[in-house]
Scaffold this motif. Structure first.
Motif, PDB file in Angstrom:
ATOM      1  N   GLY A 151       0.816  -1.208   0.000  1.00 13.84           N
ATOM      2  CA  GLY A 151       0.000   0.000   0.000  1.00 13.84           C
ATOM      3  C   GLY A 151       0.850   1.258   0.000  1.00 13.84           C
ATOM      4  O   GLY A 151       0.328   2.363  -0.160  1.00 13.84           O
ATOM      5  N   TRP A 294       3.909  -6.257   7.437  1.00 12.75           N
ATOM      6  CA  TRP A 294       4.138  -5.835   8.826  1.00 12.75           C
ATOM      7  C   TRP A 294       4.810  -6.969   9.592  1.00 12.75           C
ATOM      8  O   TRP A 294       4.780  -8.121   9.178  1.00 12.75           O
ATOM      9  CB  TRP A 294       2.816  -5.464   9.510  1.00 12.75           C
ATOM     10  N   THR A 344      -8.550  -2.387  14.966  1.00 12.00           N
ATOM     11  CA  THR A 344      -9.214  -1.575  13.951  1.00 12.00           C
ATOM     12  C   THR A 344     -10.190  -2.411  13.125  1.00 12.00           C
ATOM     13  O   THR A 344     -11.280  -1.964  12.786  1.00 12.00           O
ATOM     14  CB  THR A 344      -8.170  -0.852  13.055  1.00 12.00           C
ATOM     15  N   SER A 509      -5.041   2.746  12.582  1.00  6.36           N
ATOM     16  CA  SER A 509      -5.461   1.392  12.217  1.00  6.36           C
ATOM     17  C   SER A 509      -4.339   0.378  12.427  1.00  6.36           C
ATOM     18  O   SER A 509      -4.159  -0.534  11.631  1.00  6.36           O
ATOM     19  CB  SER A 509      -5.900   1.339  10.752  1.00  6.36           C
ATOM     20  N   HIS A 511      -1.263   0.893  12.083  1.00  2.00           N
ATOM     21  CA  HIS A 511      -0.066   1.208  11.291  1.00  2.00           C
ATOM     22  C   HIS A 511       0.662   2.364  11.940  1.00  2.00           C
ATOM     23  O   HIS A 511       0.066   3.394  12.236  1.00  2.00           O
ATOM     24  CB  HIS A 511      -0.429   1.590   9.855  1.00  2.00           C
ATOM     25  N   LYS A 541     -10.354   3.929  13.481  1.00  2.27           N
ATOM     26  CA  LYS A 541      -8.911   3.779  13.265  1.00  2.27           C
ATOM     27  C   LYS A 541      -8.091   3.791  14.554  1.00  2.27           C
ATOM     28  O   LYS A 541      -6.879   3.595  14.497  1.00  2.27           O
ATOM     29  CB  LYS A 541      -8.403   4.923  12.383  1.00  2.27           C
ATOM     30  N   THR A 570      -0.282  11.145  -0.332  1.00  2.00           N
ATOM     31  CA  THR A 570      -0.444   9.848  -0.997  1.00  2.00           C
ATOM     32  C   THR A 570       0.770   9.556  -1.871  1.00  2.00           C
ATOM     33  O   THR A 570       1.266   8.439  -1.907  1.00  2.00           O
ATOM     34  CB  THR A 570      -1.726   9.855  -1.856  1.00  2.00           C
ATOM     35  N   ILE A 576      -2.425   5.381   3.346  1.00  2.00           N
ATOM     36  CA  ILE A 576      -2.632   5.172   4.786  1.00  2.00           C
ATOM     37  C   ILE A 576      -2.203   6.370   5.618  1.00  2.00           C
ATOM     38  O   ILE A 576      -2.610   6.494   6.764  1.00  2.00           O
ATOM     39  CB  ILE A 576      -1.920   3.906   5.339  1.00  2.00           C
ATOM     40  N   ASP A 580      -6.843  12.931   8.214  1.00  2.00           N
ATOM     41  CA  ASP A 580      -8.299  12.889   8.270  1.00  2.00           C
ATOM     42  C   ASP A 580      -8.855  14.298   8.330  1.00  2.00           C
ATOM     43  O   ASP A 580      -9.968  14.560   7.889  1.00  2.00           O
ATOM     44  CB  ASP A 580      -8.750  12.112   9.513  1.00  2.00           C
TER      45      ASP A 580
END
Ligand code: 7RM
Length: 633
Positions: A151, A294, A344, A509, A511, A541, A570, A576, A580
């Motif tokens: 991602g 991860w 999450t 979340s 991460h 999250k 991004t 991720i 927000d």
């Protein structure tokens, strides 16, 4: 085989023994593995340099312990079950024998392409069996895998390839995630075009077979090479302290750092912790929903379970696809016995359908786990009642990329569970709480900074290419302690409750995202003077990202400006890390020495504008009213 604790008395005895005689305790565990040559020294350690070595002189190959060792007794047992993104697609299975053959074929491909012991190989792969096969293939020949979560953006991938000077990238053509089909080979091409001079070859596994750009000088199809190779490959003889892998993780400053784990200690600890935390029994089906990008995927999808001879499930998709019942459907379908996921996901599924799990037969579950961030009380109770249903206790497992394996956790059926408490340290783990001056807080009912005062076998050894960074990040804050970056409480019975990060790391979340990284990305926007990023509580999250951005000129179209900020984040990190909330400001609160006063920004982001404390020491106290007035709900 690794010893398994079965009762509270055994736990207490093992714990006591591990503290009084750590070398004897871990040597006994290590004896249960296959070594080409035994170690001469169990442990050498100094937390100042830092310099930690376990099982020095020992020679081994972790894949012999994951695979070859099981062939005689479990050759035809399923090692990996793979569940596809689409629920209607058939699952795939690999027995231990088949997995060994595939690993050897892939290892022979790597060798044929000139990969040698010590070379770094970057992975940018979906959750398919081939990612496990190729990681083990690296370990088979002594190459070092550096898995990057698929991602992340091309920029982030390029940074990691360059930092580790990877010789090869292993990727797929496309990556199916829920309803999306992401062209990941394109991302790899873009990353390599950003000056990744070390990359000689790109090995590509065909998933969906969509269109890709092909450069026949460096690109190789997996099916044209791996499938033609011999299924025999002699394992490389590795020293216990040879590098096994690098995994990048965010810290409070600068770019992500490459956490280094080595062969011997990581093997012993991940197997030991897996068997005990999940109380795995022969024949059980174990499922961890993490991504191999991860540490949880490394230690508890791949290495821990395979070392223990378990059947481990890999899932290609996402929790909500095609609907919020997917996890429970998969548990029912495969009669999953141990299930391990993140808060999450639990919160998202809880929000999507409170009663959804009731539609499924979850009676095979014996243990359900949680990892990655603090689990809130409501989610804990929902998970316990709707999923655990009185027969599967929750193991709230606390650990980190740097710790390699689980350090603090309940043991199911052995120690009790208490909502939101990671509870007790595993044998071999000596946690302490320190006050801000580095003084150990004695006794119970205390709160402080979580540190560990003695090494366990899978503690990180260094940060790749920059040992000084490892020292300053983890070993310099408090002399002779490993500092975790987390705050924690100890209750009246000695159980630990992890509160969260005390540094500038946000846990979105599950991460880890460094505020500095997000700020660096935002500042790349030509219209931005400076920015400050903080975390705030988020229902799903755990934490959300709140960015304060100071533009050069007055912003006319705020929505357009915000979209540009999201795009730049991004591009530089990945979706991720998208904030927000973005509050556009004319000033950031500064101390007289010019530092951004984050405490104030955190309080405003949390909606606690009445608890800002003393703001009179600010260089620009007048900015506070503007910040409060512009705060976003
Ligand atoms: C395994 C993993 C590590 C950080 C860690 C904590 C947080 C992880 C828990 C938790 C509360 C838990 N590695 N964390 N597990 N907080 N309870 N059970 O997540 O390197 O990606 O993150 O995650 O803050 O320092 S990680």
């Amino acid at each position: 085989m690794t010893l398994q604790i079965k009762s509270l008395e055994q736990y207490q005895e093992a714990y006591k023994n591990s503290v009084e005689n750590p070398e004897g305790f871990w040597a006994e565990q290590a004896e249960t593995f296959t070594w080409f040559e035994k170690w001469h020294t169990v442990l050498h350690h100094d937390f100042v340099t830092p310099d930690v070595r376990w099982f020095e002189g020992g020679k081994l190959n972790i894949t012999v312990n994951c695979l070859d060792r099981h062939i005689a007794t479990k050759g035809d047992q399923t090692a990996i079950i793979w569940e596809a993104n689409e629920a209607f697609e058939p699952s795939k299975r690999y027995t231990y024998k088949q997995l060994l053959a595939e690993v050897n074929k892939c290892a022979n491909t790597l060798k044929a392409q000139g990969v040698k012991k010590g070379d770094r190989i970057c992975f940018y792969m979906p959750m398919i069996p081939e990612v496990a096969i190729a990681m083990l293939a690296c370990a088979r020949i002594g190459a070092i895998h550096s898995v990057v979560f698929a991602g992340f953006s091309a920029n982030a991938l390029a940074d990691r390839i360059k930092d580790a000077e990877c010789k090869m990238v292993i990727c797929s053509d496309y990556n199916r995630r829920g309803p999306k089909n992401i062209p990941v080979k394109d991302v790899v091409d873009e990353a390599i075009s950003m000056g990744c001079a070390s990359v000689e070859k790109v090995l590509v596994y065909k998933t969906t077979g969509g269109k890709v750009n092909w450069n026949s000088n460096i690109d190789i199809w997996w099916h044209e090479t791996v499938d033609t190779m011999s299924d025999q490959c002699e394992p490389e003889v590795m020293d216990a302290e040879d590098m096994l892998f690098i995994l990048y993780t965010s810290g409070s400053t600068g770019k992500p750092k490459g956490v280094v784990h080595t062969c011997g200690g990581y093997m012993v600890y991940t197997c030991y912790s897996f068997k005990n935390v999940f109380q795995y029994q022969d024949g059980d089906i174990y499922w961890c929903t993490a991504d191999v990008g991860w540490i949880t995927g490394h230690s508890y999808i791949l290495y821990g379970p395979l070392l223990a001879g378990a059947t481990t499930m890999m899932f290609e998709g996402v929790p909500g696809h095609p609907d919020a019942g997917r996890f429970w459907h998969v548990c029912e379908k495969h009669r999953v016995n141990q299930f391990y996921t993140a808060p999450t996901a639990i919160r998202a599924l809880m929000a999507a359908g409170w009663h959804e799990p009731e539609k499924y037969d979850l009676s095979y579950l014996k243990v359900i786990g949680s990892v990655g961030e603090p689990i809130n009380e409501e989610a804990w109770h929902w998970y316990d009642e709707k999923v655990g249903r009185g027969h599967a206790p929750i193991v709230d497992t606390w650990w980190q990329t740097e710790t390699g394996g689980i350090l603090i956790t309940p043991l199911p059926g052995i120690t009790d569970t208490k909502p939101c408490f990671a509870s007790y340290p595993l044998p071999g783990v000596q946690p302490v709480l320190l006050d801000a001056n580095g003084v150990e807080l004695e006794g119970n009912n205390v709160e402080g900074l979580l540190c560990v005062k003695f090494p366990w076998p899978s503690i990180l050894r260094t940060t790749y290419g920059d040992h000084e960074r490892c020292r300053t990040n983890y070993f310099a804050a408090f002399k002779n302690y490993y500092f975790t970056g987390d705050g924690a409480k100890r209750d009246e019975d000695g159980r630990y409750r992890i509160i969260g990060r005390v540094d500038d790391v946000i846990n979105v979340s599950g991460h880890r995202i460094g505020t500095a990284e997000v700020e660096d990305a935002i500042d790349q926007h030509s219209g931005v003077v400076e920015s400050a990023v903080v975390g705030y509580p988020h229902d799903i999250k755990g934490q959300g990202i709140y960015a304060y951005v100071k533009p050069h000129h007055e912003v006319v179209d705020a929505e357009h400006f915000r979209r540009e900020i999201l795009a730049v984040v991004t591009k530089h990190i990945g979706p991720i890390a998208k904030p927000d909330k973005i509050q556009i400001v004319t000033q950031l609160p500064k101390t007289r020495s010019g530092k951004i006063m984050r405490r104030i920004l955190r309080k405003i982001a949390e909606g606690q504008t009445d608890q800002l404390g003393d703001t009179s020491t600010l260089l620009n106290p007048e900015c506070v009213e503007e910040l409060k007035a512009g705060a976003l709900e």
